[in-house]
Scaffold this active site. Structure first.
Site, PDB file in Angstrom:
ATOM      1  N   GLY A   1      31.304  29.806  17.081  1.00  0.00           N
ATOM      2  CA  GLY A   1      32.588  30.184  16.501  1.00  0.00           C
ATOM      3  C   GLY A   1      32.426  31.278  15.469  1.00  0.00           C
ATOM      4  O   GLY A   1      31.535  32.118  15.594  1.00  0.00           O
ATOM      5  N   LEU A   2      33.295  31.256  14.473  1.00  0.00           N
ATOM      6  CA  LEU A   2      33.267  32.238  13.395  1.00  0.00           C
ATOM      7  C   LEU A   2      33.330  33.664  13.913  1.00  0.00           C
ATOM      8  O   LEU A   2      32.579  34.528  13.492  1.00  0.00           O
ATOM      9  CB  LEU A   2      32.009  32.070  12.531  1.00  0.00           C
ATOM     10  CG  LEU A   2      31.908  30.778  11.727  1.00  0.00           C
ATOM     11  CD1 LEU A   2      30.610  30.731  10.971  1.00  0.00           C
ATOM     12  CD2 LEU A   2      33.079  30.650  10.775  1.00  0.00           C
ATOM     13  N   CYS A   3      34.196  33.880  14.908  1.00  0.00           N
ATOM     14  CA  CYS A   3      34.329  35.245  15.393  1.00  0.00           C
ATOM     15  C   CYS A   3      35.813  35.600  15.464  1.00  0.00           C
ATOM     16  O   CYS A   3      36.282  36.213  16.408  1.00  0.00           O
ATOM     17  CB  CYS A   3      33.645  35.425  16.738  1.00  0.00           C
ATOM     18  SG  CYS A   3      34.019  34.152  17.913  1.00  0.00           S
ATOM     19  N   GLY A   4      36.544  35.176  14.468  1.00  0.00           N
ATOM     20  CA  GLY A   4      37.945  35.553  14.393  1.00  0.00           C
ATOM     21  C   GLY A   4      38.762  34.891  15.488  1.00  0.00           C
ATOM     22  O   GLY A   4      38.468  33.779  15.916  1.00  0.00           O
TER      23      GLY A   4
END
Lengths: 136, 354
Positions: B86-89
């Site tokens: 995750g952590l990709c907008g």
């Protein structure tokens, strides 16, 4: 008349330069290409590709793919193109053994594609070994 | 007013977060460069492949190959390429929206990447396979996927196979895109590709099709061998595009997070300083207001010999201890130069009175 040779794989452009002649491992046997060759598209089998530049002949192990030949250029489209120094003979031999072992263990009638793929792997590894052995 | 210690703790934790997001940003930037280079490197191959196809097209009858034949049925299989992490907008969310709006209820799915696999399986969609792809994408990993998809199509399980992925347009812009993989439409084979990203920007007709090509062994056999390569390459290219999108989206998201954290730290520091200043001010105020009682009770009862002019700090401390309010004398001694100086000035004012 110059003959321009270009070899590309999906990962990079391996070679792009003017050469004197090229020998290709065609699907139906080896082809020698000199400048001003007629337009041709041919399937390639795994094997040895040789080109001559400034009197020096260089050999590459190539996988399956295509060659497009026109009057002044040869485009090679392949999934493998390795020079002598990039080939690891031990790894190639190991790959052959692994593929052969796998070939014995799978059902040839049911998995035609897998068999074809393994045979291709073996052919590619053999092409590498051929280059390696010639030069040592 | 917030507790000083609480604010200090928050500043520390935000700083830690900023450090992590900054590290992730740098890692993503490096990986993005690699993925972009990879996609660009594939361009030569795409051009060559396309040239051969353009030449071939002039030589074979359309609709003769199974992989080119459009079918009547509506059974669709979709390969969804999302990210593992995750952590990709909003990358995966946008892709999911696109997938949901463009695919019917009956569509079955094959997934690459954990994120959308989880979402799709939660929705109870039919998932028939899942593939894992390393980073950076090795060309060899596209083969099992394309082979599986081709097999599903040729066995007649599905009539149409498409790929949903994030097309890398620019670092700031990734577009969720759905392309049809199979049947290869004879119009698009050998034409300009619809990828606008770094991957494909193929100009067709680089070769004069009127050239009389000879095909070895035969046009049909060349086509037979070439189409699987083409499919394989398309799958590979979508994987690479997705990877480039993932890393650039993550880089941008992490940069935003780092900037936010920095802003937050600034605000918190300001609040912390304000709170500290307020505490000092109130301490000093209390010192001044407590002065009369200080003079009347404590100090006056002391023997005169214990009252040299230089002993004021000691007597202050002594006063704090005896003062009825909840004083923290130590905090007074710890305050910085400015407030210490202010305190000294105040004390000097007190001296004559004492």
């Amino acid at each position: 008349m110059p003959l321009h040779l270009e070899i590309v794989t999906p990962e990079k452009k391996v070679f792009s330069d003017t050469v004197a002649n090229v020998y290709l491992p065609g699907a139906d046997g080896e082809l020698g290409i000199l400048p001003a060759h007629g337009a041709l598209v041919t399937a390639l089998a795994p094997g040895e590709l040789r080109y001559e530049k400034d009197g020096v002949v260089t050999a590459l192990a190539i996988g399956n793919g295509f060659a497009e030949v026109t009057l002044e250029k040869v485009n090679i489209l392949t999934d493998m193109a390795l020079g002598d120094d990039q080939i690891d003979a031990a790894a190639a031999e190991e790959a052959i053994q692994r593929a052969e072992k796998q070939l014995l263990s799978i059902d040839h009638a049911a998995e035609i594609e897998e068999v074809a793929h393994l045979r291709l792997q073996i052919a590619k590894s053999l092409a590498q070994l051929k280059i390696k052995r010639r030069h040592h | 007013m917030a507790n000083l210690r609480d604010i200090r703790r928050r500043i520390k934790s935000v700083k830690n977060t900023a450090q992590i997001t900054r590290a992730m940003q740098l890692v993503a930037a490096a990986k993005m460069k690699k993925a972009q280079d990879q996609a660009i490197a594939g361009r030569d191959y795409a051009n060559q492949l396309n040239e051969v196809l353009v030449n071939l097209k002039a030589n074979f009858e359309e609709e003769t190959h199974t992989l080119l034949q459009a079918r009547q049925g509506k059974r669709e299989l979709m390969l969804v390429v999302s990210t593992d992490k995750g952590l990709c907008g909003a990358l995966n969310t946008n892709l999911f929206k696109k997938v949901r709006s463009e695919s019917g209820d009956e569509t079955h799915y094959v997934t690459v990447g954990k994120k959308l696999r989880t979402i799709l399986s939660k929705l109870g969609k039919e998932m028939i396979a899942d593939f894992e792809v390393k980073d950076p994408v090795p060309f060899a990993e596209a083969r099992p996927i394309s082979r599986f998809l081709t097999k599903q199509f040729l066995d007649g399980h599905y009539d149409k196979i498409s790929i949903a992925f994030n097309n890398f347009v620019t670092v700031m812009n990734q577009e969720p895109t759905i392309i049809q993989l199979l049947p290869l439409s004879s119009e698009t084979v050998g034409e300009a590709q619809e990828f606008e990203g770094v991957g494909f920007s193929v100009v067709p007709g680089a070769v004069d099709p009127s050239k009389d090509y000879k095909f070895e062994p035969s046009p049909m056999e060349v086509l037979d061998a070439l189409l699987p390569l083409y499919i394989n390459f398309q799958v590979y290219q979508t994987l690479v595009e997705s990877r480039a999108s993932e890393h650039s989206a993550r880089m941008v998201a992490m940069k935003a997070a780092t900037d936010n954290a920095k802003k937050f730290i600034k605000e918190l520091t300001l609040e912390y300083n304000k709170a500290r200043q307020a505490a000092i001010t109130s301490e000093l105020l209390e010192i001044t207001t407590k002065e009369p009682s200080f003079r009347s009770s404590a100090l006056l009862s002391m023997p005169t010999s214990h009252k040299p002019a230089t002993s004021l700090p000691f007597s202050m401390r002594w006063k704090f201890v005896t003062a009825p309010t909840a004083w923290k004398p130590l905090s007074f001694w710890k305050c910085n130069n400015t407030s210490a100086m202010a305190g000294c000035a105040l004390l000097r004012c007190l001296r004559p009175m004492a």
